[in-house]
Write a protein that holds these residues in place. Structure first.
Motif, PDB file in Angstrom:
ATOM      1  N   UNK A  99       0.832  -1.205   0.000  1.00 55.04           N
ATOM      2  CA  UNK A  99       0.000   0.000   0.000  1.00 55.04           C
ATOM      3  C   UNK A  99       0.867   1.256   0.000  1.00 55.04           C
ATOM      4  N   UNK A 100       1.914   1.271   0.812  1.00 58.69           N
ATOM      5  CA  UNK A 100       2.797   2.440   0.860  1.00 58.69           C
ATOM      6  C   UNK A 100       3.424   2.699  -0.513  1.00 58.69           C
ATOM      7  N   UNK A 101       3.882   1.644  -1.176  1.00 61.47           N
ATOM      8  CA  UNK A 101       4.527   1.797  -2.478  1.00 61.47           C
ATOM      9  C   UNK A 101       3.534   2.275  -3.538  1.00 61.47           C
ATOM     10  N   UNK A 102       2.349   1.708  -3.523  1.00 56.58           N
ATOM     11  CA  UNK A 102       1.316   2.128  -4.468  1.00 56.58           C
ATOM     12  C   UNK A 102       0.974   3.601  -4.262  1.00 56.58           C
ATOM     13  N   UNK A 103       0.816   4.011  -3.018  1.00 55.13           N
ATOM     14  CA  UNK A 103       0.453   5.400  -2.720  1.00 55.13           C
ATOM     15  C   UNK A 103       1.570   6.368  -3.103  1.00 55.13           C
ATOM     16  N   UNK A 104       2.817   5.980  -2.876  1.00 54.77           N
ATOM     17  CA  UNK A 104       3.929   6.851  -3.262  1.00 54.77           C
ATOM     18  C   UNK A 104       3.943   7.081  -4.771  1.00 54.77           C
ATOM     19  N   UNK A 105       3.772   5.997  -5.539  1.00 50.72           N
ATOM     20  CA  UNK A 105       3.777   6.122  -6.994  1.00 50.72           C
ATOM     21  C   UNK A 105       2.606   6.962  -7.476  1.00 50.72           C
ATOM     22  N   UNK A 106       1.442   6.726  -6.911  1.00 54.30           N
ATOM     23  CA  UNK A 106       0.244   7.490  -7.282  1.00 54.30           C
ATOM     24  C   UNK A 106       0.401   8.959  -6.924  1.00 54.30           C
ATOM     25  N   UNK A 107       0.931   9.261  -5.747  1.00 47.35           N
ATOM     26  CA  UNK A 107       1.102  10.645  -5.318  1.00 47.35           C
ATOM     27  C   UNK A 107       2.085  11.376  -6.223  1.00 47.35           C
ATOM     28  N   UNK A 108       3.135  10.693  -6.639  1.00 46.25           N
ATOM     29  CA  UNK A 108       4.129  11.309  -7.516  1.00 46.25           C
ATOM     30  C   UNK A 108       3.507  11.688  -8.860  1.00 46.25           C
ATOM     31  N   UNK A 109       2.701  10.799  -9.400  1.00 43.87           N
ATOM     32  CA  UNK A 109       2.065  11.055 -10.695  1.00 43.87           C
ATOM     33  C   UNK A 109       1.047  12.185 -10.602  1.00 43.87           C
ATOM     34  N   UNK A 110       0.322  12.237  -9.494  1.00 40.04           N
ATOM     35  CA  UNK A 110      -0.793  13.173  -9.363  1.00 40.04           C
ATOM     36  C   UNK A 110      -0.449  14.460  -8.619  1.00 40.04           C
ATOM     37  N   UNK A 111       0.788  14.583  -8.164  1.00 42.08           N
ATOM     38  CA  UNK A 111       1.169  15.783  -7.428  1.00 42.08           C
ATOM     39  C   UNK A 111       0.504  15.897  -6.074  1.00 42.08           C
ATOM     40  N   UNK A 112       0.210  14.755  -5.463  1.00 43.05           N
ATOM     41  CA  UNK A 112      -0.447  14.731  -4.148  1.00 43.05           C
ATOM     42  C   UNK A 112       0.592  14.801  -3.036  1.00 43.05           C
ATOM     43  N   UNK A 113       0.328  15.623  -2.032  1.00 41.09           N
ATOM     44  CA  UNK A 113       1.195  15.694  -0.864  1.00 41.09           C
ATOM     45  C   UNK A 113       0.808  14.558   0.083  1.00 41.09           C
ATOM     46  N   UNK A 114       1.619  13.518   0.084  1.00 39.07           N
ATOM     47  CA  UNK A 114       1.314  12.292   0.818  1.00 39.07           C
ATOM     48  C   UNK A 114       2.139  12.210   2.091  1.00 39.07           C
ATOM     49  N   UNK A 115       1.460  11.903   3.209  1.00 41.27           N
ATOM     50  CA  UNK A 115       2.123  11.587   4.474  1.00 41.27           C
ATOM     51  C   UNK A 115       1.788  10.145   4.843  1.00 41.27           C
ATOM     52  N   UNK A 116       2.802   9.394   5.233  1.00 39.81           N
ATOM     53  CA  UNK A 116       2.610   8.010   5.670  1.00 39.81           C
ATOM     54  C   UNK A 116       2.916   7.942   7.161  1.00 39.81           C
ATOM     55  N   UNK A 117       1.932   7.515   7.920  1.00 37.44           N
ATOM     56  CA  UNK A 117       2.070   7.402   9.372  1.00 37.44           C
ATOM     57  C   UNK A 117       2.141   5.923   9.739  1.00 37.44           C
ATOM     58  N   UNK A 118       3.230   5.525  10.353  1.00 39.20           N
ATOM     59  CA  UNK A 118       3.361   4.129  10.772  1.00 39.20           C
ATOM     60  C   UNK A 118       2.990   4.023  12.243  1.00 39.20           C
ATOM     61  N   UNK A 119       1.851   3.388  12.487  1.00 45.55           N
ATOM     62  CA  UNK A 119       1.289   3.313  13.840  1.00 45.55           C
ATOM     63  C   UNK A 119       1.534   1.927  14.440  1.00 45.55           C
ATOM     64  N   UNK A 120       1.745   1.872  15.764  1.00 54.14           N
ATOM     65  CA  UNK A 120       1.911   0.604  16.474  1.00 54.14           C
ATOM     66  C   UNK A 120       0.568   0.135  17.023  1.00 54.14           C
ATOM     67  N   UNK A 121       0.607  -0.598  18.144  1.00 57.26           N
ATOM     68  CA  UNK A 121      -0.624  -1.014  18.795  1.00 57.26           C
ATOM     69  C   UNK A 121      -1.406   0.193  19.304  1.00 57.26           C
ATOM     70  N   UNK A 122      -2.680   0.261  18.929  1.00 55.88           N
ATOM     71  CA  UNK A 122      -3.538   1.391  19.318  1.00 55.88           C
ATOM     72  C   UNK A 122      -4.311   0.999  20.567  1.00 55.88           C
ATOM     73  N   UNK A 123      -4.306   1.887  21.553  1.00 52.79           N
ATOM     74  CA  UNK A 123      -5.043   1.598  22.778  1.00 52.79           C
ATOM     75  C   UNK A 123      -5.895   2.802  23.154  1.00 52.79           C
ATOM     76  N   UNK A 124      -6.843   2.578  24.035  1.00 51.74           N
ATOM     77  CA  UNK A 124      -7.704   3.612  24.620  1.00 51.74           C
ATOM     78  C   UNK A 124      -8.402   2.958  25.797  1.00 51.74           C
ATOM     79  N   UNK A 125      -9.205   3.713  26.508  1.00 52.02           N
ATOM     80  CA  UNK A 125      -9.891   3.155  27.679  1.00 52.02           C
ATOM     81  C   UNK A 125     -10.757   1.960  27.301  1.00 52.02           C
ATOM     82  N   UNK A 126     -11.296   1.986  26.079  1.00 50.59           N
ATOM     83  CA  UNK A 126     -12.136   0.880  25.616  1.00 50.59           C
ATOM     84  C   UNK A 126     -11.401  -0.032  24.645  1.00 50.59           C
TER      85      UNK A 126
END
Length: 313
Positions: free
Chosen positions: A140-167
């Motif tokens: 997905x990251x590679x596909x999005x990078x290639x697509x963003x380059x072609x389309x001039x999209x400002x792409x940010x990739x956030x790599x998230x770990x285990x997500x927690x909250x009270x619930x």
């Protein structure tokens, strides 16, 4: 008459508007005209009530995505890949449907780094996925990078770990007594509170550098079993038993074992320096203490007999 750009609200499409997406909605209310993609028509009322315009479509069915073309200026991509294969077909279907977009933030996973032997991991480290789930995220990251380059999209990739909250705590696991690894076999794990991840995703759309990867993690450096112990202690539950890896692999599922086979400590300096994030929950242990205190207050609070009062509690 053309509206002045000063008063223009960007059109934001949230793809995968689950728990984190719903936490984003209060942050963007009044700042964007928000659309939320859902494959479940029964969620439309919930999304409308939260301030989003629901778009019923399915990333697994590209023929349903035609409405997305030209719909949004900005896209927040929170949808996970489908559960099979090495390629993320959902992301491929999404970018084929979108056309040109000004900005996108994509929430990926720290699993793309694979097992790092407990080393400190910066965003420049090459990806080394060890399972199909992480391979799909790399795709997905590679596909999005290639697509963003072609389309001039400002792409940010956030790599998230285990997500927690009270619930979103492993209380059921503790109730079942699922074992954890002994200290000498244990792995470092990483965390982010769901509210902080929602804020990071929104800020990445505003401030993220083009094509930049950011580790979306808190300041905690903790081994996995120590995290389970901390949850157990906060909620006055029994700590899980500790087993050697050879014993544990006989009693847990292959998926759970895969999570317990990768050790890394994620550096978040870029998150703080470039996105200028100040986390509300920088430390898991402190957050757990707050959750437990609130839970005790909830249990102690008198309950009204009316449905209206119960909903307002």
């Amino acid at each position: 008459m053309t509206r002045s750009p000063v008063f223009h609200q960007p059109r934001l499409l949230i793809v995968g508007c689950g728990d984190v997406g719903m936490r984003v909605l209060p942050l963007v209310r009044g700042r964007c005209r928000v659309f939320a993609l859902t494959s479940q028509p029964q969620r439309c009322a919930e999304l409308r009530a939260a301030g989003a315009i629901p778009i019923v479509a399915d990333l697994d069915r590209p023929d349903t995505l035609a409405r997305l073309r030209g719909l949004a200026d900005w896209v927040l991509h929170l949808a996970p890949p489908q559960p099979d294969g090495a390629a993320d077909r959902r992301t491929r279907h999404l970018v084929a449907a979108l056309g040109k977009v000004e900005r996108m933030a994509y929430v990926s996973t720290t699993g793309v780094y694979g097992d790092c032997g407990g080393e400190l991991v910066h965003e420049s480290r090459p990806v080394a996925p060890r399972n199909a789930r992480a391979q799909r995220r790399v795709d997905a990251e590679r596909v999005l990078r290639a697509w963003a380059l072609v389309n001039g999209t400002r792409l940010s990739i956030l790599r998230a770990p285990g997500i927690y909250a009270a619930d979103r705590l492993p209380l059921k696991r503790l109730e079942l007594g699922t074992p954890a690894l002994r200290p000498e076999d244990d792995v470092y794990t990483n965390h982010i509170h769901a509210d902080d991840l929602a804020r990071i995703a929104w800020v990445a759309l505003l401030r993220g550098r083009p094509g930049r990867v950011v580790n979306a993690v808190d300041d905690t450096r903790m081994k996995m079993a120590d995290y389970f112990d901390a949850v157990a202690d906060a909620f006055h539950m029994a700590r899980p038993p500790r087993l050697a890896r050879a014993e544990l692999q006989q009693v847990v599922t292959p998926m759970l074992l895969s999570y317990m086979s990768e050790s890394r400590r994620l550096d978040n300096a870029r998150l703080k320096r470039e996105l200028r994030m100040r986390l509300r929950y920088p430390d898991v242990t402190a957050a757990l203490a707050g959750f437990a205190a609130n839970s005790a207050l909830d249990r102690a609070a008198p309950r009204s007999g009316t449905i209206a009062d119960q909903k307002g509690h």
